[in-house]
Design an enzyme around this catalytic site. Sequence first.
Site, mmCIF file in Angstrom:
data_model
loop_
_atom_site.group_PDB
_atom_site.id
_atom_site.type_symbol
_atom_site.label_atom_id
_atom_site.label_comp_id
_atom_site.label_asym_id
_atom_site.label_seq_id
_atom_site.Cartn_x
_atom_site.Cartn_y
_atom_site.Cartn_z
ATOM 1 N N ASP A 18 -38.451 20.097 -8.003
ATOM 2 C CA ASP A 18 -38.178 19.137 -8.945
ATOM 3 C C ASP A 18 -38.149 19.780 -10.180
ATOM 4 O O ASP A 18 -38.447 21.237 -10.155
ATOM 5 C CB ASP A 18 -39.063 17.923 -9.120
ATOM 6 C CG ASP A 18 -40.732 18.012 -9.473
ATOM 7 O OD1 ASP A 18 -40.915 19.349 -9.623
ATOM 8 O OD2 ASP A 18 -41.577 17.345 -9.392
ATOM 9 N N SER A 69 -50.781 19.207 -11.831
ATOM 10 C CA SER A 69 -49.995 18.706 -10.563
ATOM 11 C C SER A 69 -49.447 19.715 -9.581
ATOM 12 O O SER A 69 -49.255 19.439 -8.632
ATOM 13 C CB SER A 69 -48.654 18.362 -11.238
ATOM 14 O OG SER A 69 -48.229 18.918 -12.078
ATOM 15 N N HIS A 118 -41.934 21.465 -10.418
ATOM 16 C CA HIS A 118 -42.892 22.018 -9.283
ATOM 17 C C HIS A 118 -41.954 22.809 -8.454
ATOM 18 O O HIS A 118 -41.088 22.534 -7.906
ATOM 19 C CB HIS A 118 -43.597 20.895 -8.813
ATOM 20 C CG HIS A 118 -44.177 19.992 -9.588
ATOM 21 N ND1 HIS A 118 -43.701 18.953 -10.273
ATOM 22 C CD2 HIS A 118 -45.413 20.234 -10.200
ATOM 23 C CE1 HIS A 118 -44.592 18.458 -11.130
ATOM 24 N NE2 HIS A 118 -45.769 19.374 -11.249
#
Length: 371
Positions: free
Chosen positions: A334, A37, A337
């Site tokens: 977040d 991600s 990340h």
Amino acid sequence: MASRRRNFAAVAAVLLSIIAVCKGDLKSGASYVFGDSLVDSGNNNYLPTLSKADIRPNGIDFKASGGEPTGRFTNGRTIADISGELLGQRRYAPPFLAPNTSGSVLLDGVNYASGGGGILNATGKLFVNRLGMDIQVDYFNITRKQLDDLLGKAKAKEFLTKKSIFSITIGSNDFLNNYLLPVVSAGTRVAESPDNFINDLISNLKNQLTRLYTLDARKFVVANVGPIGCIPYQKTINNVAEDECVSLPNQLARQYNGQLRDLLAELNDNLPGAKFCLANVYDLVYELINNYEHYGFKTASKACCGNGGNYAGIVPCGPTSSMCDDRSDYVFWDPYHPSEASNLILAKYIVDGDTKYISPINLRQLLALDD
Ligand SMILES: *[C@@H]1O[C@H](CO)[C@@H](O)[C@H](O)[C@H]1NC(C)=O
Ligand SMILES: *[C@@H]1O[C@H](CO)[C@@H](O)[C@H](O)[C@H]1NC(C)=O
Ligand SMILES: *[C@@H]1O[C@H](CO)[C@@H](O)[C@H](O)[C@H]1NC(C)=O
């Protein structure tokens, strides 16, 4: 008629790109991006998975989409997007799974990365679906054949070996969403020592990188695992102080990173013509966290978007999360990340920095090698 005209336009676009490649106009090269991600540009939008970022306010600062979510797990561009931009590439490598990532688009690079993915196939099982590294390499094998069809075998090989950068950002989830999971992998952790687990990761990664080499990848940049004990999620669930990180995850990351360094040195010695660069994301992110004020941030512990605990580190970012006012004040977007502001700093060091953070040479030098 309209569709015939579209076909003609598509064929013309492919021809123009081929001419550009043949004339050597693609100096800026193309990036083929693998990973999780941290660099997913939207593959998970096409998967039935719980690991999703195509919901607001993700992407709120992504100019190319006008602030709409794209599937990137951050507020703006990823490290891969910014690195490509700094190298002068024509577009952000589009997701392999997008139906329009085809034809001449493949010559501008492709992104195979997937939120939740890891080196091991089993990693990320809790998300139901994701693309692990083995499958990402399988998908590149599909692209590889399409490049032969587009350019002819000789040109395709030259394009891949000289003009293309293979970037690999993987491994965090193998620890976070596999080894360190309290419930799901308790059995694994008891059964497998950290030494064995890390050896297993390294031998799988060696196989994956070697497969890419057999498919004509030569210019590699491989990121090590960041200080995963310092992310808001780990800090929240372990309830550590604002200026502390959780030690076990960082210890595992450092042990893995040491072996990754050795692996890349071994591959540099043993695979003729290949150049593997190590992006020292661990030290870079650690530096950002330790000296966040120096880099213009106001916090390195709280997530900008998220909920739960002292660091907004439990509930992932989504429409019902609280979001900070100034995203560029936050190292973390977040619970997991970095923010785009962090990614900008990281990418600059990787593209143009010195051997402290990218070695033996930086990305700009890597791209220019035997040009
Ligand atoms: C593919 O389609 C999407 C959605 O319409 C668009 O945003 C994107 O720019 C297209 N990608 C390419 C490489 O043309
Ligand atoms: C992981 O899955 C892929 C594709 O299903 C398979 O080819 C590969 O052998 C698997 N790797 C391991 C280590 O089980
Ligand atoms: C790529 O695919 C072909 C079959 O289509 C297979 O023979 C080959 O082993 C694959 N290469 C890699 C590195 O997976």
